[in-house]
Design an enzyme around this catalytic site. Structure first.
Site, PDB file in Angstrom:
ATOM      1  N   ARG A 240     -24.815 -64.908  22.107  1.00  0.00           N
ATOM      2  CA  ARG A 240     -25.908 -65.760  21.282  1.00  0.00           C
ATOM      3  C   ARG A 240     -25.857 -65.531  19.942  1.00  0.00           C
ATOM      4  O   ARG A 240     -26.441 -66.486  18.981  1.00  0.00           O
ATOM      5  CB  ARG A 240     -27.072 -65.408  21.874  1.00  0.00           C
ATOM      6  CG  ARG A 240     -28.510 -66.206  21.370  1.00  0.00           C
ATOM      7  CD  ARG A 240     -29.361 -66.230  22.266  1.00  0.00           C
ATOM      8  NE  ARG A 240     -30.726 -66.864  21.588  1.00  0.00           N
ATOM      9  CZ  ARG A 240     -31.819 -67.340  22.272  1.00  0.00           C
ATOM     10  NH1 ARG A 240     -31.935 -66.563  23.663  1.00  0.00           N
ATOM     11  NH2 ARG A 240     -32.798 -67.888  21.980  1.00  0.00           N
ATOM     12  N   ASN A 244     -26.205 -67.458  14.811  1.00  0.00           N
ATOM     13  CA  ASN A 244     -26.674 -67.017  13.639  1.00  0.00           C
ATOM     14  C   ASN A 244     -25.765 -67.251  12.336  1.00  0.00           C
ATOM     15  O   ASN A 244     -25.918 -66.995  11.448  1.00  0.00           O
ATOM     16  CB  ASN A 244     -27.028 -65.579  13.603  1.00  0.00           C
ATOM     17  CG  ASN A 244     -28.003 -65.289  14.636  1.00  0.00           C
ATOM     18  OD1 ASN A 244     -29.002 -65.984  14.958  1.00  0.00           O
ATOM     19  ND2 ASN A 244     -27.978 -63.941  15.202  1.00  0.00           N
TER      20      ASN A 244
HETATM   21  P1  NAD Z   1     -42.836 -76.891  10.953  1.00  0.00           P
HETATM   22  O1  NAD Z   1     -43.317 -76.406  12.072  1.00  0.00           O
HETATM   23  O2  NAD Z   1     -43.678 -76.152   9.863  1.00  0.00           O
HETATM   24  O3  NAD Z   1     -42.893 -78.203  10.479  1.00  0.00           O
HETATM   25  C1  NAD Z   1     -42.391 -78.910   9.118  1.00  0.00           C
HETATM   26  C2  NAD Z   1     -43.339 -79.671   8.416  1.00  0.00           C
HETATM   27  O4  NAD Z   1     -43.371 -80.871   9.055  1.00  0.00           O
HETATM   28  C3  NAD Z   1     -45.012 -79.156   8.871  1.00  0.00           C
HETATM   29  O5  NAD Z   1     -45.698 -79.249   7.586  1.00  0.00           O
HETATM   30  C4  NAD Z   1     -45.549 -80.310   9.993  1.00  0.00           C
HETATM   31  O6  NAD Z   1     -46.810 -80.259   9.917  1.00  0.00           O
HETATM   32  C5  NAD Z   1     -44.622 -81.411   9.615  1.00  0.00           C
HETATM   33  N1  NAD Z   1     -44.416 -82.294  10.859  1.00  0.00           N
HETATM   34  C6  NAD Z   1     -43.927 -81.643  12.180  1.00  0.00           C
HETATM   35  N2  NAD Z   1     -43.553 -82.740  12.891  1.00  0.00           N
HETATM   36  C7  NAD Z   1     -43.832 -84.058  12.255  1.00  0.00           C
HETATM   37  C8  NAD Z   1     -43.687 -85.378  12.258  1.00  0.00           C
HETATM   38  N3  NAD Z   1     -43.196 -85.713  13.595  1.00  0.00           N
HETATM   39  N4  NAD Z   1     -44.425 -86.235  11.535  1.00  0.00           N
HETATM   40  C9  NAD Z   1     -44.436 -85.770  10.376  1.00  0.00           C
HETATM   41  N5  NAD Z   1     -44.893 -84.712   9.962  1.00  0.00           N
HETATM   42  C10 NAD Z   1     -44.440 -83.601  10.945  1.00  0.00           C
HETATM   43  O7  NAD Z   1     -41.349 -76.132  10.785  1.00  0.00           O
HETATM   44  P2  NAD Z   1     -39.853 -76.461  11.246  1.00  0.00           P
HETATM   45  O8  NAD Z   1     -38.938 -76.713  10.002  1.00  0.00           O
HETATM   46  O9  NAD Z   1     -39.984 -77.628  12.357  1.00  0.00           O
HETATM   47  O10 NAD Z   1     -39.812 -75.260  12.077  1.00  0.00           O
HETATM   48  C11 NAD Z   1     -39.593 -73.927  11.075  1.00  0.00           C
HETATM   49  C12 NAD Z   1     -39.761 -72.787  12.284  1.00  0.00           C
HETATM   50  O11 NAD Z   1     -39.081 -72.635  13.179  1.00  0.00           O
HETATM   51  C13 NAD Z   1     -39.770 -71.236  11.349  1.00  0.00           C
HETATM   52  O12 NAD Z   1     -40.868 -70.733  11.571  1.00  0.00           O
HETATM   53  C14 NAD Z   1     -38.438 -70.812  12.007  1.00  0.00           C
HETATM   54  O13 NAD Z   1     -38.608 -69.302  12.008  1.00  0.00           O
HETATM   55  C15 NAD Z   1     -38.947 -71.194  13.418  1.00  0.00           C
HETATM   56  N6  NAD Z   1     -37.628 -71.318  14.111  1.00  0.00           N
HETATM   57  C16 NAD Z   1     -37.701 -70.568  15.615  1.00  0.00           C
HETATM   58  C17 NAD Z   1     -36.472 -70.568  16.457  1.00  0.00           C
HETATM   59  C18 NAD Z   1     -36.745 -70.188  17.861  1.00  0.00           C
HETATM   60  O14 NAD Z   1     -35.749 -70.008  18.512  1.00  0.00           O
HETATM   61  N7  NAD Z   1     -37.844 -69.829  18.229  1.00  0.00           N
HETATM   62  C19 NAD Z   1     -35.468 -71.010  15.990  1.00  0.00           C
HETATM   63  C20 NAD Z   1     -35.423 -71.811  14.832  1.00  0.00           C
HETATM   64  C21 NAD Z   1     -36.284 -71.818  13.762  1.00  0.00           C
END
Ligand code: NAD
Ligand code: MG
Length: 362
Positions: A240, A244
């Site tokens: 896995r 990364n």
């Molecule tokens: P996010 O959830 O903050 O979304 C990004 C922005 O887009 C936010 O401002 C949100 O309000 C907005 N948004 C979301 N969907 C939208 C839509 N359909 N239309 C308009 N606006 C929308 O960020 P992200 O980039 O989705 O995720 C980043 C996070 O994911 C980090 O915290 C990271 O650590 C985590 N992550 C977790 C895993 C895991 O395996 N659990 C893997 C990768 C990343």
């Protein structure tokens, strides 16, 4: 419409991907996640855009309430976890309740940790609304919160009962977030499937125009790659770690740039630098750096660290290592489309500091 069936040691579930699949939500909830009370969790932005629609679908399956928190990584916090759990308690969500996470990776991780811990764990269905969440964070069962010591330092593994990825929800996503999410799709191609990497570049115009068919194809293939890797190694003891790739340097860059770079943007820069290090160490094939740069350029993503100094990046990697209580390790490519392992089947490598510095200088 592709449905990808995922089977892990701790269970099995379906990831349904396509235009309009959100309409299936009531049936999915009744079939795999029956509950007396659903807690829909969304950040304020996504709640404003899609809250009413999702509420209507969830209400067709059972009682529900929508719980909001403010958008942004800084809210992947214990404070929001506490507020959400308390509001769910006030609303009377019990042991037979369930969570519906509606949003990007922040929502998925926060709502996922609420679900993992509320009443010692209740089921969750993930409805990812960002490219990043569709191709990456909604699958695999990692949930978590940030602390002042770093990202995701408190968390749990909690696999969802189902994932529903409706690519039409991406039409409202800001362009920069579409591009950054596609960096993770490129990463999936880089570590496991060269033709997937090339498809992302080829479909670039349609992907950036949020064309549903193109997104359905790319999200599906990325999900299949991630799911296969995770299924083999749910708790990240071995392979896995290849997911990364780009992240050792990417995380350092994210930390140092004070969140002015999106995660996917930082990972793209990290992939290039880590490929350069891998090449210098004789692990990664010559020419891989240029292929990665071309794929990132096609999506309008950065490939260099910009104004951030090499010293600060080295410092951030060292403190990350301290937090993680280990050594700085890298996932490397053998070549584009294939991750590297050593003769003992280790999927991560140590690299001498001078090689890392040279890779960062470019
Ligand atoms: P996010 O959830 O903050 O979304 C990004 C922005 O887009 C936010 O401002 C949100 O309000 C907005 N948004 C979301 N969907 C939208 C839509 N359909 N239309 C308009 N606006 C929308 O960020 P992200 O980039 O989705 O995720 C980043 C996070 O994911 C980090 O915290 C990271 O650590 C985590 N992550 C977790 C895993 C895991 O395996 N659990 C893997 C990768 C990343
Ligand atoms: Mg990532």
């Amino acid at each position: 419409m592709p449905t990808i069936h995922v089977r892990f040691g701790s269970g099995a579930y379906d990831i349904t991907i396509g235009a309009g699949v959100l309409e299936r939500l009531p049936d999915v909830l009744r079939a795999v996640c029956p509950a007396s009370h659903y807690a829909i969790i969304a950040d304020a932005t996504v709640a404003g855009l899609y809250g009413a629609r999702v509420r209507k679908y969830v209400a067709a399956a059972g009682a529900c309430d929508l719980f909001r928190f403010p958008a942004g990584e800084q809210n992947k916090s214990r404070a929001q976890w506490e507020a959400l759990a308390d509001s769910m308690g006030d609303a009377g969500v019990g042991r037979d309740g369930a969570v519906v996470a509606l949003g990007g990776g922040v929502t998925g991780d926060l709502a996922g940790f609420v679900a993992a811990t509320y009443r010692r764990g209740i089921p969750i269905v993930q409805i990812p609304t960002t490219v990043l969440a569709m191709v990456d964070s909604s699958i695999g069962g990692k949930t978590g919160l940030d602390t002042r010591h770093g990202k995701n330092l408190i968390g749990a593994f909690h696999q969802p009962a189902a994932v529903i990825a409706d690519v039409t929800l991406l039409r409202t996503l800001p362009d920069q977030h579409v591009r950054a999410g596609l960096a993770e799709a490129l990463k999936h191609g880089a570590v496991a499937d060269r033709s997937h990497f090339q498809r992302v570049s080829l479909l670039r115009d349609r992907l950036l125009a949020v064309d549903a068919d193109a997104l359905e194809e790319i999200v599906s293939r990325s999900v299949a790659i991630k799911a296969a890797v995770v299924a083999e190694d749910e708790r990240e003891r071995g392979r896995r770690a290849v997911l990364n790739f780009g992240h050792t340097i990417g995380h350092a860059l994210e930390a140092v740039s004070g969140l002015t770079l999106l995660h996917g943007e930082a990972v793209g820069v990290g992939m290039v630098a880590e490929a350069r290090i891998g090449t210098a160490l004789g692990v990664t094939a010559e020419g891989t750096v240029a292929e990665l740069q071309a794929g990132l350029h096609a999506l309008g993503l950065p490939t260099t660290r910009g104004p951030v100094s090499v010293d600060r990046l080295m410092g951030a990697m060292r403190s990350d290592k301290k937090v993680r209580g280990g050594t700085v390790r890298f996932a490397f490519l053998r070549e584009l489309g294939e991750a590297a392992s050593d003769e003992d089947e280790n999927w991560t490598f140590e690299a001498p500091a001078d090689a890392v510095r040279a890779g960062l200088h470019g």
